[in-house]
Scaffold this active site. Structure first.
Site, PDB file in Angstrom:
ATOM      1  CB  SER A   1      42.058  50.712  29.588  1.00  0.00           C
ATOM      2  OG  SER A   1      40.919  50.112  29.004  1.00  0.00           O
ATOM      3  CG  ASP A  39      40.251  45.724  38.642  1.00  0.00           C
ATOM      4  OD1 ASP A  39      40.394  45.766  37.400  1.00  0.00           O
ATOM      5  OD2 ASP A  39      40.340  46.730  39.367  1.00  0.00           O
TER       6      ASP A  39
END
Length: 235
Positions: free
Chosen positions: A56, A11
């Site tokens: 995702s 991230d």
């Protein structure tokens, strides 16, 4: 001394703030994804039209590429929320990172661990990094003793790949680097359309060090960017 801990490197943007470096990686957790379902043992067992929940795009693209008869819907919330939604019947299955479930001590919910050949992980999945200021020599010296070099080389390779593609978690990109049994650095990467109908893949191998890894990752990213074309990343 000022340190900044990144609990999940996948991230973290590929471009760090000016004056910041990422010199340390802790030993990497298992990078694989897991399949969780109250009704089926594997993605291949889900019937036509079954709904798989996933936030995702990487997972969505790879699922649809192999199982175009399935439907993938956006599935948000923390792990506990997603598991509750699954039990309430909002979808038939979901995929999560094994590393996250291990750290939350929630592996009892796993139906099946998906092998890397079947679901390439996100760049830096399962990795924890510690950043510090470029001019903070005491911090860098301290972090060098904590650093796990095999993980660092792998992450350097994967993030170079992502940087070359100008990618982020909003793009269906996957990449995984590791030290092979031959001691060499091995890398696999892919980029896909969100519907899974187009997937471009590449692989590289070279000597196991950070400089070589950065070169291999960058070249792999540039190769796929050229193959996919300039309009591929505009959804």
């Amino acid at each position: 001394m000022h340190l900044h801990h990144h609990c999940c490197l996948q991230d973290v943007p590929t471009y760090l703030p000016e004056g910041t470096i990422l010199p340390c990686n802790l030993p990497r957790e298992d990078v694989r994804d897991v399949f969780i379902s109250p009704t089926s043992k594997d993605l291949s067992e889900l019937p036509e039209g079954a709904v798989v929940g996933s936030a995702s795009l990487r997972r969505q693209a790879q699922i649809l590429a192999k199982y175009p008869h399935l439907k993938v819907v956006n599935f948000r919330g923390n792990v506990q929320t997603r598991l509750r939604k699954l039990q309430e019947g909002e979808c038939s299955a979901t995929l999560l990172a094994l590393a996250g479930l291990k750290r939350l001590d929630m592996t009892q919910h796993i139906t099946k661990i998906i092998e890397i050949d079947d679901m390439l992980p996100a760049v830096a999945q399962g990795a924890i990094g510690i950043a510090c200021r470029t001019d903070d020599e005491p911090a860098q010296k301290y972090l060098s003793k904590l650093n796990h070099e095999d993980t660092r080389v792998a992450i350097v390779t994967e993030r170079a790949f992502l940087t070359a593609l100008d990618g982020s978690c909003r793009t269906p990109i996957a990449g995984y680097a590791r030290r092979g049994k031959d001691g060499q650095l091995h890398f696999k990467g892919l980029v896909a359309s969100t519907d899974g109908k187009k997937i471009y893949e590449t692989s590289r191998a070279g000597s196991f060090d950070a400089a070589e890894g950065e070169r291999l990752g960058r070249e792999a990213g540039e190769e796929l960017k050229a193959q996919a074309g300039p309009d591929f990343f505009v959804w």
